[in-house]
Design a protein around this motif. Structure first.
Motif, PDB file in Angstrom:
ATOM      1  N   SER A   1       0.810  -1.210   0.000  1.00 52.97           N
ATOM      2  CA  SER A   1       0.000   0.000   0.000  1.00 52.97           C
ATOM      3  C   SER A   1       0.853   1.274   0.000  1.00 52.97           C
ATOM      4  CB  SER A   1      -0.911   0.002   1.229  1.00 52.97           C
ATOM      5  OG  SER A   1      -1.637   1.193   1.297  1.00 52.97           O
TER       6      SER A   1
ATOM      7  N   GLY B   1      -3.124   3.891   0.116  1.00 51.83           N
ATOM      8  CA  GLY B   1      -4.050   3.272   1.070  1.00 51.83           C
ATOM      9  C   GLY B   1      -3.587   3.358   2.511  1.00 51.83           C
TER      10      GLY B   1
ATOM     11  N   CYS C   1      -0.309  -7.652   1.428  1.00 51.41           N
ATOM     12  CA  CYS C   1      -1.722  -7.265   1.335  1.00 51.41           C
ATOM     13  C   CYS C   1      -2.363  -6.890   2.672  1.00 51.41           C
ATOM     14  CB  CYS C   1      -2.512  -8.417   0.728  1.00 51.41           C
ATOM     15  SG  CYS C   1      -1.950  -8.916  -0.896  1.00 51.41           S
TER      16      CYS C   1
ATOM     17  N   SER D   1      -5.720  -1.956   0.089  1.00 46.92           N
ATOM     18  CA  SER D   1      -5.305  -1.039  -0.964  1.00 46.92           C
ATOM     19  C   SER D   1      -5.924  -1.458  -2.286  1.00 46.92           C
ATOM     20  CB  SER D   1      -3.775  -1.040  -1.085  1.00 46.92           C
ATOM     21  OG  SER D   1      -3.365  -0.392  -2.263  1.00 46.92           O
TER      22      SER D   1
END
Length: 178
Positions: free
Chosen positions: A29, A32, A92, A96
């Motif tokens: 990210s 995000g 992860c 994002s």
């Protein structure tokens, strides 16, 4: 045992030689949220042992939102880098849309191994989309949960070993059969 000089100038032997030749697309990210930058830095350090991380800006603490680049430039840069990659690794944990897009793009436009990493929330439930968790086919597309950065070297080694020992051999065999 023979040794060779690889593109980054290192002299390496045996398995190290082939591992250092990888072009690695790593994502995490940016817009995000950058709360996991320490994980991205550690992941990039591990990946550099296996090859060139094509996206070092993901692990750069000075990069906070990439607003210095226009959106089209980011898209073109990232898709060009995806084309150059041998393997794809996504962190992860931080939600994002960009990382999700990169995963989808990599799966749709490239025939290469994809690894998605995530840490569970304190209640041990994933915060990652079911669409990402669901890509794990036990083969080309893998999702791995980890709790601590100390678990990452073994996860990455297993993934890189799969690339060299299974994926590449399949590609060679298919080429020879055609």
């Amino acid at each position: 045992m023979s040794s060779s000089i690889v593109p980054n100038g290192d002299v390496v032997n045996g398995d190290d030689q082939r591992r250092r030749l990888l072009n690695i697309y790593m994502c995490g990210s940016i817009r995000g949220g950058r709360q996991d930058i320490a994980y991205y830095i550690k992941l990039a350090e591990i990946l550099e042992k296996y090859g060139t991380v094509l996206t070092p800006f993901v692990a750069d603490p000075k990069v906070t939102d990439e607003h210095e680049l226009d959106n089209r430039a980011i898209f073109l840069r990232d898709t060009e880098l995806l084309q150059k990659a041998d393997i794809f690794i996504a962190e992860c944990t931080v939600t994002s849309l960009g990382v999700g897009f990169e995963i989808g793009w990599a799966m749709r436009h490239r025939d290469f191994p994809v690894l998605c990493l995530y840490r569970p929330s304190p209640d041990n439930k994933p915060k990652v989309s079911a669409l990402v968790l669901g890509i794990d086919d036990g083969d080309m597309y893998r999702v791995r949960k980890y709790h601590d950065v100390n678990e990452l070297p073994a996860i990455i080694k297993e993934f890189v070993d799969f690339y060299w020992n299974d994926y590449i051999l399949r590609k060679v065999k298919k080429h020879l059969e055609d």
